[in-house]
Design an enzyme around this catalytic site. Structure first.
Site, PDB file in Angstrom:
ATOM      1  N   ASP A 155       0.839  37.816   2.174  1.00 18.41           N
ATOM      2  CA  ASP A 155       0.087  38.870   2.848  1.00 18.41           C
ATOM      3  C   ASP A 155      -0.896  38.183   3.792  1.00 18.41           C
ATOM      4  O   ASP A 155      -1.859  37.542   3.364  1.00 18.41           O
ATOM      5  CB  ASP A 155      -0.646  39.730   1.820  1.00 18.41           C
ATOM      6  CG  ASP A 155      -1.298  40.959   2.450  1.00 18.41           C
ATOM      7  OD1 ASP A 155      -1.688  40.894   3.628  1.00 18.41           O
ATOM      8  OD2 ASP A 155      -1.433  41.978   1.748  1.00 18.41           O
ATOM      9  N   TYR A 158      -4.623  42.750  -2.713  1.00 19.47           N
ATOM     10  CA  TYR A 158      -5.138  44.082  -2.403  1.00 19.47           C
ATOM     11  C   TYR A 158      -4.889  44.983  -3.606  1.00 19.47           C
ATOM     12  O   TYR A 158      -3.835  44.926  -4.243  1.00 19.47           O
ATOM     13  CB  TYR A 158      -4.444  44.611  -1.152  1.00 19.47           C
ATOM     14  CG  TYR A 158      -4.648  46.075  -0.882  1.00 19.47           C
ATOM     15  CD1 TYR A 158      -5.932  46.619  -0.796  1.00 19.47           C
ATOM     16  CD2 TYR A 158      -3.560  46.919  -0.709  1.00 19.47           C
ATOM     17  CE1 TYR A 158      -6.118  47.969  -0.558  1.00 19.47           C
ATOM     18  CE2 TYR A 158      -3.735  48.274  -0.452  1.00 19.47           C
ATOM     19  CZ  TYR A 158      -5.013  48.790  -0.380  1.00 19.47           C
ATOM     20  OH  TYR A 158      -5.197  50.135  -0.148  1.00 19.47           O
TER      21      TYR A 158
END
Length: 405
Positions: free
Chosen positions: A196, A131
């Site tokens: 993640d 991200y």
């Protein structure tokens, strides 16, 4: 939660149950015994106690280990009963001993980095893409961390004596690249692996079962599921959870009780939402793959509600052309969202690094919601036609040229 029901609550919640059952019941097992159906929302910031000696002992115990204080709550920054229910539920879904919730996904990642930095383990080995804000946090060294970027095969060689963390995202944001988590965990040796798991959720993947010690979620996304709550959470073993609670207490990145309530409610429908979105996303990926207006489609092997695709035409015209689909950042909501990563979610990443990680300028990322697939396809079809038409018009000289993408 009254203490009289704790024993029965513990007995129920440790029994093995299917994921769908856990999603509905974890964090709620004591409610019926208390004559409740919906979880209560505890909005207190502080909690009275006439035993100041006992409070001192409990605070000392927390300072030593970060373990949740026994007995009634002390102060909202140490913990909250409503948030604790969500943490219990998420840990059960991820198959970990504990979970610690924060005010956002970035607050959760920051707490991990601060916890490792406090042990003089500031070096991070990471695999792109992540991200965009996670990438920036590591690269900028805002929290004193130093990062070595590598591919999954290079993790072992990148480790140093001061490496405190290895971080991967799988499927990755926004390319949906998948990583062999078990192989990376093996390469990490004694260094904790943080995965993640925002895109996959525990419905599709439980990284702890593959050797990850830390599982990160932007709970804003699928765990909440309705675009109305900001939150982050780390699922982990109890030892690391204690360190994260201490960081949370010191820095104040606490989750509001109302957000904890909304997240617990969101978890109850998580398996249904993820599986429904996955079915629609897979069908849209199939149609996009067969579409001449689309250059390439990215869809993960494990499935999920995320689709990324590269267009031959102008991606900005696709964004401008949707009507049913919402052009917005974030993901995992009940409605379908689309965005241009190079302009928004990954804009903060250096352009060369961004493109080197596969985040090209013609890439679009779509989070598929719960709408009917035919309605979504009709909207995409119109937007793609508009983008192709705009590109054709420019090529024929009827509009000024667009800068090279």
């Amino acid at each position: 939660m009254d203490t009289a029901s704790m024993g029965a609550y513990d007995d129920v919640r440790t029994a093995p149950r299917a994921l769908a059952t856990e999603a509905v019941h974890a964090g709620r097992d004591d409610l019926a015994r208390q004559g409740l159906h919906a979880p209560p929302i505890d909005l207190s910031t502080t909690y009275p106690s006439y035993d100041s000696r006992g409070e001192a002992a409990r605070i000392d115990a927390f300072a030593a280990t970060g373990a949740e204080p026994d007995g009634p709550p002390v102060y909202g920054r140490l913990g909250n009963p409503t948030v604790a229910r969500f943490e219990t539920a998420l840990a059960r879904l991820e198959g970990t001993e504990a979970a610690v919730a924060f005010a956002s996904g970035m607050a959760a990642l920051s707490a991990v980095l601060l916890a490792r930095g406090a042990a003089d383990l500031r070096h991070v080995v990471a695999v792109r893409p992540l991200y965009g804000c996670s990438d920036h946090l590591l690269t900028a060294g805002v929290l004193g961390s130093e990062v070595t970027w590598t591919d999954p095969a290079g993790v072992a060689d990148a480790l140093r004596p001061d490496t405190g963390l290895v971080m991967v995202e799988s499927p990755a944001n926004p390319t949906l690249t998948e990583v062999d988590l078990r192989a990376v965990a093996h390469a990490c040796g004694s260094v904790p692996l943080l995965v993640d798991n925002t895109f996959a959720t525990p419905v599709l993947q439980r990284p702890a079962e593959h050797g990850a010690r830390l599982v990160l979620h932007s709970a804003t996304k699928y765990l909440g599921g309705h675009g109305d709550v900001l939150a982050g959470v780390v699922a982990c073993d109890e030892e690391f959870a204690g360190k994260l609670r201490q960081v949370r207490f010191a820095t104040g990145g606490v989750l509001h009780p109302l957000a904890g309530y909304l997240l617990l409610r969101g978890l109850s429908t998580l398996p249904v939402r993820v599986r429904a979105a996955s079915a629609t996303a897979a069908e849209l990926a199939r149609r996009l793959t067969a579409d001449a207006r689309v250059a390439r489609v990215h869809y993960p092997r494990i499935g999920g509600g995320m689709v990324a695709f590269e267009v031959h035409g102008d991606p900005h015209e696709v964004i401008a052309g949707v009507r049913l689909i919402t052009p917005a950042v974030s993901l995992g909501s009940v409605d379908t969202l689309i965005q241009h990563p190079a302009s928004i979610s990954h804009r903060i990443v250096d352009a060369d690094d961004r493109r080197g990680a596969g985040v090209g300028d013609r890439l679009l990322r779509m989070s598929v919601g719960l709408e009917d697939v035919e309605d979504l396809w009709a909207d995409l079809d119109r937007a793609l036609s508009g983008a192709a038409g705009a590109a054709g018009s420019r090529a024929n000289g009827r509009h000024t040229a667009v800068p090279a993408l």
